[in-house]
Design a protein around this motif. Structure first.
Motif, short mmCIF file in Angstrom:
data_model
loop_
_atom_site.label_atom_id
_atom_site.label_comp_id
_atom_site.label_asym_id
_atom_site.label_seq_id
_atom_site.Cartn_x
_atom_site.Cartn_y
_atom_site.Cartn_z
N LEU A 21 0.84 -1.20 0.00
CA LEU A 21 0.00 0.00 0.00
C LEU A 21 0.87 1.25 0.00
O LEU A 21 1.91 1.29 0.67
CB LEU A 21 -0.91 0.02 1.22
CG LEU A 21 -1.96 -1.09 1.30
CD1 LEU A 21 -2.69 -1.03 2.64
CD2 LEU A 21 -2.96 -0.98 0.17
N ILE A 22 0.43 2.24 -0.75
CA ILE A 22 1.08 3.55 -0.76
C ILE A 22 0.05 4.55 -0.24
O ILE A 22 -1.07 4.60 -0.74
CB ILE A 22 1.51 3.93 -2.19
CG1 ILE A 22 2.55 2.94 -2.72
CG2 ILE A 22 2.05 5.36 -2.21
CD1 ILE A 22 2.85 3.11 -4.20
N TYR A 23 0.44 5.31 0.79
CA TYR A 23 -0.44 6.31 1.39
C TYR A 23 0.13 7.70 1.12
O TYR A 23 1.32 7.94 1.34
CB TYR A 23 -0.52 6.12 2.91
CG TYR A 23 -1.07 4.80 3.34
CD1 TYR A 23 -2.44 4.60 3.50
CD2 TYR A 23 -0.22 3.73 3.61
CE1 TYR A 23 -2.94 3.39 3.91
CE2 TYR A 23 -0.71 2.51 4.03
CZ TYR A 23 -2.07 2.34 4.17
OH TYR A 23 -2.57 1.14 4.59
N LYS A 24 -0.72 8.62 0.68
CA LYS A 24 -0.28 10.00 0.44
C LYS A 24 -1.37 10.96 0.91
O LYS A 24 -2.55 10.74 0.67
CB LYS A 24 -0.04 10.25 -1.05
CG LYS A 24 1.01 9.37 -1.70
CD LYS A 24 2.38 9.92 -1.50
CE LYS A 24 3.37 9.06 -2.27
NZ LYS A 24 4.67 9.64 -2.36
N ASN A 25 -0.95 12.04 1.57
CA ASN A 25 -1.83 13.17 1.89
C ASN A 25 -1.45 14.29 0.93
O ASN A 25 -0.34 14.80 0.98
CB ASN A 25 -1.63 13.64 3.33
CG ASN A 25 -1.87 12.54 4.33
OD1 ASN A 25 -0.94 12.05 4.94
ND2 ASN A 25 -3.11 12.16 4.51
N ILE A 26 -2.37 14.65 0.05
CA ILE A 26 -2.09 15.64 -0.99
C ILE A 26 -2.74 16.96 -0.60
O ILE A 26 -3.92 17.00 -0.25
CB ILE A 26 -2.64 15.17 -2.36
CG1 ILE A 26 -2.18 13.75 -2.67
CG2 ILE A 26 -2.25 16.14 -3.46
CD1 ILE A 26 -0.69 13.54 -2.71
N ILE A 27 -1.97 18.04 -0.67
CA ILE A 27 -2.47 19.37 -0.34
C ILE A 27 -2.01 20.32 -1.45
O ILE A 27 -0.85 20.32 -1.84
CB ILE A 27 -1.91 19.87 1.01
CG1 ILE A 27 -2.33 18.92 2.14
CG2 ILE A 27 -2.37 21.29 1.30
CD1 ILE A 27 -1.65 19.19 3.46
N GLY A 28 -2.95 21.14 -1.95
CA GLY A 28 -2.59 22.18 -2.91
C GLY A 28 -2.82 21.78 -4.35
O GLY A 28 -3.24 20.68 -4.67
N SER A 29 -2.54 22.73 -5.25
CA SER A 29 -2.86 22.56 -6.66
C SER A 29 -1.65 22.20 -7.53
O SER A 29 -1.76 22.16 -8.74
CB SER A 29 -3.52 23.82 -7.20
OG SER A 29 -2.65 24.93 -7.04
N THR A 30 -0.52 21.95 -6.92
CA THR A 30 0.66 21.53 -7.67
C THR A 30 0.60 20.03 -7.91
O THR A 30 0.26 19.27 -7.01
CB THR A 30 1.94 21.88 -6.89
OG1 THR A 30 1.95 23.28 -6.62
CG2 THR A 30 3.19 21.50 -7.65
#
Length: 121
Positions: free
Chosen positions: A3-12
């Protein structure tokens, strides 16, 4: 499976999987979960990958090598309401094979937040 977990923030645009650096040039994705964690706003999501393919202008002429990057969208401008998750499963046959590639996500606004879970077979 991993499993790969990511918290994505912003428009980049953010790289989720990168065969350039992890050395794995063949991965099969069982599922991708995207959850809009923003308290009040919906988010538009682009999920796509770049595939790097070498092109030879003359057969067996290594001096004529050029790399071309192809962009393929899995999702394009898909709106996820606040607090909603979507699941993309293996019925979509996400198989990234034989080449160098990067899987990206891009969100619509600078204050957008999305959690991503990728299940690799």
């Amino acid at each position: 499976m991993s499993l790969i977990y990511k918290n994505i923030i912003g428009s980049t645009a953010v790289t989720l999987i990168d065969s350039y650096t992890d050395g794995n040039d063949s991965q099969e994705i069982a599922s991708i979960s995207l959850c809009n964690t923003h308290a009040t706003d919906s988010v538009d999501v682009d999920l796509y990958y770049h595939l790097l393919e070498p092109v030879y202008y003359e057969p067996n002429n290594w001096d004529e090598l050029e790399n071309i990057i192809y962009k393929y969208h899995i999702l394009k401008n898909v709106t996820i309401p606040k607090g909603v998750s979507i699941m993309l499963s293996d019925e979509y046959h996400f198989k990234l094979v034989s080449g160098e590639y990067k899987l990206y996500i891009k969100l619509s606004a600078s204050d957008s937040t999305v959690d991503v879970i990728i299940n690799i077979k």
